[in-house]
Design a protein around this motif. Structure first.
Motif, short mmCIF file in Angstrom:
data_model
loop_
_atom_site.label_atom_id
_atom_site.label_comp_id
_atom_site.label_asym_id
_atom_site.label_seq_id
_atom_site.Cartn_x
_atom_site.Cartn_y
_atom_site.Cartn_z
N VAL A 174 0.84 -1.20 0.00
CA VAL A 174 0.00 0.00 0.00
C VAL A 174 0.87 1.25 0.00
CG1 VAL A 174 -1.62 1.34 1.41
CG2 VAL A 174 -2.05 -1.07 0.97
N SER A 175 1.99 1.20 0.72
CA SER A 175 2.92 2.32 0.75
C SER A 175 3.59 2.50 -0.61
CB SER A 175 3.97 2.11 1.83
OG SER A 175 4.80 3.23 1.93
N ALA A 176 3.94 1.39 -1.27
CA ALA A 176 4.55 1.47 -2.60
C ALA A 176 3.58 2.07 -3.62
CB ALA A 176 5.00 0.09 -3.06
N LEU A 177 2.29 1.81 -3.45
CA LEU A 177 1.28 2.39 -4.33
C LEU A 177 0.94 3.83 -3.94
CD1 LEU A 177 -1.13 -0.67 -4.53
CD2 LEU A 177 0.27 0.23 -6.40
N LYS A 178 1.51 4.28 -2.81
CA LYS A 178 1.28 5.63 -2.28
C LYS A 178 -0.20 5.89 -1.96
CE LYS A 178 5.34 7.80 -4.27
NZ LYS A 178 6.23 7.38 -3.29
N LEU A 179 -0.89 4.85 -1.55
CA LEU A 179 -2.30 4.99 -1.18
C LEU A 179 -2.48 5.43 0.26
CD1 LEU A 179 -3.85 1.88 -2.92
CD2 LEU A 179 -3.87 4.25 -3.69
N ASN A 180 -1.42 5.36 1.04
CA ASN A 180 -1.54 5.76 2.44
C ASN A 180 -1.07 7.19 2.66
OD1 ASN A 180 1.12 5.17 1.97
ND2 ASN A 180 1.37 3.81 3.72
N TYR A 181 -0.83 7.91 1.58
CA TYR A 181 -0.49 9.33 1.69
C TYR A 181 -1.78 10.13 1.76
CZ TYR A 181 4.44 8.50 0.88
OH TYR A 181 5.72 8.09 1.00
N GLN A 182 -1.80 11.10 2.65
CA GLN A 182 -2.98 11.91 2.86
C GLN A 182 -2.61 13.37 2.65
OE1 GLN A 182 -4.44 11.60 6.84
NE2 GLN A 182 -6.36 12.63 6.38
N GLU A 183 -3.25 14.00 1.70
CA GLU A 183 -3.01 15.42 1.45
C GLU A 183 -4.02 16.23 2.25
OE1 GLU A 183 -3.17 16.02 -2.76
OE2 GLU A 183 -1.26 15.01 -3.09
N VAL A 184 -3.50 17.13 3.09
CA VAL A 184 -4.37 17.96 3.92
C VAL A 184 -3.90 19.40 3.85
CG1 VAL A 184 -4.97 16.11 5.53
CG2 VAL A 184 -3.02 17.56 6.02
N SER A 185 -4.82 20.31 4.12
CA SER A 185 -4.45 21.72 4.18
C SER A 185 -3.72 21.98 5.50
CB SER A 185 -5.70 22.59 4.10
OG SER A 185 -6.51 22.39 5.23
N THR A 186 -3.09 23.13 5.57
CA THR A 186 -2.34 23.48 6.78
C THR A 186 -3.27 23.54 7.99
OG1 THR A 186 -0.87 24.79 5.38
CG2 THR A 186 -0.75 25.19 7.73
N GLU A 187 -4.50 24.00 7.79
CA GLU A 187 -5.45 24.09 8.90
C GLU A 187 -5.91 22.70 9.36
OE1 GLU A 187 -6.31 25.75 5.85
OE2 GLU A 187 -5.13 27.46 6.50
N ALA A 188 -6.01 21.75 8.45
CA ALA A 188 -6.50 20.41 8.79
C ALA A 188 -5.39 19.48 9.29
CB ALA A 188 -7.18 19.78 7.58
N TYR A 189 -4.14 19.95 9.25
CA TYR A 189 -3.01 19.10 9.65
C TYR A 189 -3.11 18.61 11.10
CZ TYR A 189 1.76 17.43 10.22
OH TYR A 189 2.85 16.65 10.49
N PRO A 190 -3.41 19.48 12.08
CA PRO A 190 -3.51 18.98 13.47
C PRO A 190 -4.57 17.89 13.63
CG PRO A 190 -3.38 21.37 13.47
CD PRO A 190 -3.55 20.95 12.04
N LYS A 191 -5.69 18.02 12.96
CA LYS A 191 -6.74 17.00 13.05
C LYS A 191 -6.27 15.69 12.43
CE LYS A 191 -11.56 16.04 12.08
NZ LYS A 191 -12.81 16.48 11.53
#
Length: 165
Positions: free
Chosen positions: A86-103
């Protein structure tokens, strides 16, 4: 598009945070099939081996050890394979905005806690069958695996959170 319960479970267990379009769903399906086929081949070989042992070797502690090894291979080995793919497919990467990063970091900590607790409790219950439920060794290994599982899963999850502007 509404996701089925199976897809939701796979997303959680495989730590899939990215977009699960048709191509990615097929790739995840391939990973799940490979893991299933491995377990499908491993199970009869391991069970057949134990059945072939003489009766005097089949003690309670040997059977508990066999179950512990199966848990390590079944949960640990297959989990590492799935996580790597899953990591090799990069499916566990999550793109978030700076405001949503703490959540997102908070969700990663919670996921890591569940992961660590599951592994620690399973290890404790297996070792407690051998050493006793009040054994310092069983409790210590269980707690150690809770901490290691929690921190390692949380670090991996946080490392895959990407801030976007």
């Amino acid at each position: 598009m509404k996701e089925s319960v199976l897809i939701k479970v796979m997303r959680y267990l495989f730590s899939i945070r990215g977009v699960l379009n048709e191509h990615n769903a097929r790739e995840v399906g391939k990973v799940a099939i490979n893991a299933f086929v491995f377990l499908w081949m491993y199970t009869p070989i391991a069970n057949g081996t134990v059945l072939m042992l003489p009766e005097n070797m089949k003690t309670r502690s040997m059977i508990n050890g066999f179950v512990l090894i199966n848990m390590i291979i079944g949960l640990g080995g297959v989990s590492l394979y799935v996580t790597h793919k899953v990591s090799a497919l990069k499916l566990n990467y999550q793109e978030v905005s700076t405001e949503a990063y703490p959540k997102a970091v908070h969700k990663a900590v919670i996921h890591g806690a569940w992961f660590g607790c599951c592994y620690g409790v399973i290890a404790y219950l297996m070792l407690a069958q051998i050493n006793g439920f009040l054994s310092i060794f069983s409790i210590g290994v269980g707690l150690f695996l809770v901490v290691v599982g929690w921190t390692s899963d949380t670090q991996r999850e946080i490392g895959h959170i990407v801030k976007v502007e």
